[in-house]
Write an enzyme that holds these catalytic residues in place. Sequence first.
Site, PDB file in Angstrom:
ATOM      1  N   GLY A 182      -7.048  -3.640 -11.733  1.00  0.00           N
ATOM      2  CA  GLY A 182      -7.521  -4.561 -10.714  1.00  0.00           C
ATOM      3  C   GLY A 182      -6.565  -5.727 -10.604  1.00  0.00           C
ATOM      4  N   TYR A 225     -14.981  13.781  22.887  1.00  0.00           N
ATOM      5  CA  TYR A 225     -15.255  15.108  22.347  1.00  0.00           C
ATOM      6  C   TYR A 225     -14.384  16.162  23.021  1.00  0.00           C
ATOM      7  CZ  TYR A 225     -17.380  19.749  22.360  1.00  0.00           C
ATOM      8  OH  TYR A 225     -17.567  21.094  22.308  1.00  0.00           O
ATOM      9  N   THR A 277      -8.403 -25.702   2.882  1.00  0.00           N
ATOM     10  CA  THR A 277      -8.823 -25.960   1.509  1.00  0.00           C
ATOM     11  C   THR A 277      -9.542 -27.307   1.441  1.00  0.00           C
ATOM     12  OG1 THR A 277      -6.802 -27.128   0.859  1.00  0.00           O
ATOM     13  CG2 THR A 277      -6.766 -24.705   0.745  1.00  0.00           C
ATOM     14  N   CYS A 284       0.815  -1.214   0.000  1.00  0.00           N
ATOM     15  CA  CYS A 284       0.000   0.000   0.000  1.00  0.00           C
ATOM     16  C   CYS A 284       0.851   1.268   0.000  1.00  0.00           C
ATOM     17  CB  CYS A 284      -0.940   0.000   1.207  1.00  0.00           C
ATOM     18  SG  CYS A 284      -2.084  -1.406   1.225  1.00  0.00           S
ATOM     19  N   ALA A 336      -0.284 -18.780   0.253  1.00  0.00           N
ATOM     20  CA  ALA A 336      -0.519 -17.339   0.440  1.00  0.00           C
ATOM     21  C   ALA A 336       0.122 -16.598  -0.724  1.00  0.00           C
ATOM     22  CB  ALA A 336       0.054 -16.878   1.772  1.00  0.00           C
ATOM     23  N   THR A 337      -0.262 -17.002  -1.922  1.00  0.00           N
ATOM     24  CA  THR A 337       0.373 -16.503  -3.141  1.00  0.00           C
ATOM     25  C   THR A 337      -0.174 -15.163  -3.615  1.00  0.00           C
ATOM     26  OG1 THR A 337      -1.105 -18.052  -4.275  1.00  0.00           O
ATOM     27  CG2 THR A 337       1.178 -18.704  -4.044  1.00  0.00           C
ATOM     28  N   ALA A 372      -5.100 -21.925   3.137  1.00  0.00           N
ATOM     29  CA  ALA A 372      -4.860 -20.806   2.219  1.00  0.00           C
ATOM     30  C   ALA A 372      -5.357 -19.532   2.871  1.00  0.00           C
ATOM     31  CB  ALA A 372      -5.556 -21.028   0.871  1.00  0.00           C
TER      32      ALA A 372
END
Length: 552
Positions: free
Chosen positions: A245, A432, A274, A43, A111-112, A281
């Site tokens: 994407g 607040y 799986t 990210c 975990a590809t 996975a």
Amino acid sequence: MTKTVIIGGVAAGASCAARLRRLDESAEIVMLEKGPYVSFANCGLPYFVGGVIRDRSDLSVQTPERLKSRFRIDVRTESEALSIDRAAKTVRVRGADGREYDEPYDRLVIATGASPIVPDIPGIRLKRVRTLTTVDDAVGLRSLVSVHRFMSAAVIGGGFIGLEAAENLREAGCSVTLIEASPQIMPPLDPEMAEVLTGELRRNGVELLTGTAAEEFQERDDGGLLIRLSGGRTVEADLAVLAIGVRPNSAIARDAGLEIGKTGGIAVSPELVTSDPDIYAAGDVIDVTDFISGEKTSIPLAGPANRQGRIAANNIALGNHEAYKGTQGSSVAKVFGLTAASTGSSEKALVKRGLLKGRDYESVIISAGSHAGYYPGASDMFIKLLFSPDGSRVFGAEIVGGAGVDKRIDVIAAAIRLHAGVRALAELELAYAPPYSSARDPVNMAGFTASNVIDGLVSFAAWDELEKHPECTVLDVREKGELAEFSFRGAVHIPFGSIRERVMELNPSKTFIVMCRGGVRAYDSARILQQKGYKVKVYPGGTLFYRAVHHV
């Protein structure tokens, strides 16, 4: 001693490996990573391109050396898992030296992750057409801009990564054209919320082309790109960034005969197992359950991936049956001076599922300040809340604005996760002080407003009601001095303080859309008129929202 082999060393894989070691000091843990980096900050890549993150080493959350020394994990970078032999319980690996070998396992974790979508169109493989997925991608883009002085860029795709890439390329000095095939940018958001971002991008010099797709890339004589679009238009740029994407890297699982879900990700149980009981996975490679709809989907986000890696480790090491309970899609992005965030379902998603507004769901949009208006520096935000007609469920929320958007979306995301309803939002006791919030926090205000809808105290116009129903009359209840800033042609102007005395000036046969700056005076006016038998709707978010959406 059990041996766990993990294929993939970024979010889910690294999280799983570290958790396994904390739970079991004796376990043998092998991590196979195809690339040269593990546990890097995907990210953060756009911000490295823009120079906000200056040192590439800052993108590494962990290094192979640290994972080895701190967690005694056998980390093998530039080691590609080629295939899985489930009967022999081995993984075929091509190592950094190019040689192949078989790595045995007791438990295997896939975990590809996911890879960027690169459509099969002419010229897509040209050197100046880039993706932004790895550290090397970011280093290459930054070099083109800062060293080779490429001065124009086309970003293909207007989602989160596309917008962040566009902003950072612009900040780096490039002229930027953003090309999005959908009718709007930021497709996960509803159209009216995305329009607020459209104005911000244009104010910062980004050219937007929506409803059109790149169909061909050609190399110009000077080495630059000519991009042909579906509508016949062409765009010239020094480079292009694909941000269309991603799709799950599930081929190795498919080839091993593991069950694949409807979105192309690996099908897993709630415990992340799986169709093979010895293979788990996690992360962007799996199908997940949408927390709101209960349907299977693909939501590639770092937070869920990390949690899934941890859950898989818990179940492997402790024999737990801990379940991953679904993904809300909570996300946030910086777009120049604005922040856009969402959680749960959008209205588009609800409609796609066949839900009808008024029968199956309701929505409200409010304008609110980031903190008390009398304290300097408050900025506006727009909150859209989607909920069941009885208020028992909050389906989702979208927020666009300045400061404080992130903490408000997090509060609503927590409420959704804990199955709180609309009235719970109104009841929340939130911190607040004037520099940070108002006595009635924006989240409370969204809860108050939604409760008013549930109780039949107010009816809201659609954000585009004036365009769809020009026969409606705007009743502007702002003060006379406010009209100089912006006014509606043909509107009836009666300041809120005079509504009771001047109500007879209004034609009771007409439908009025009541407007003020932020919505509160419009609501108060509508309550007066409604009780006197007038047909009234309140425009959501007032002129603040109207102007932001319609760019006036």
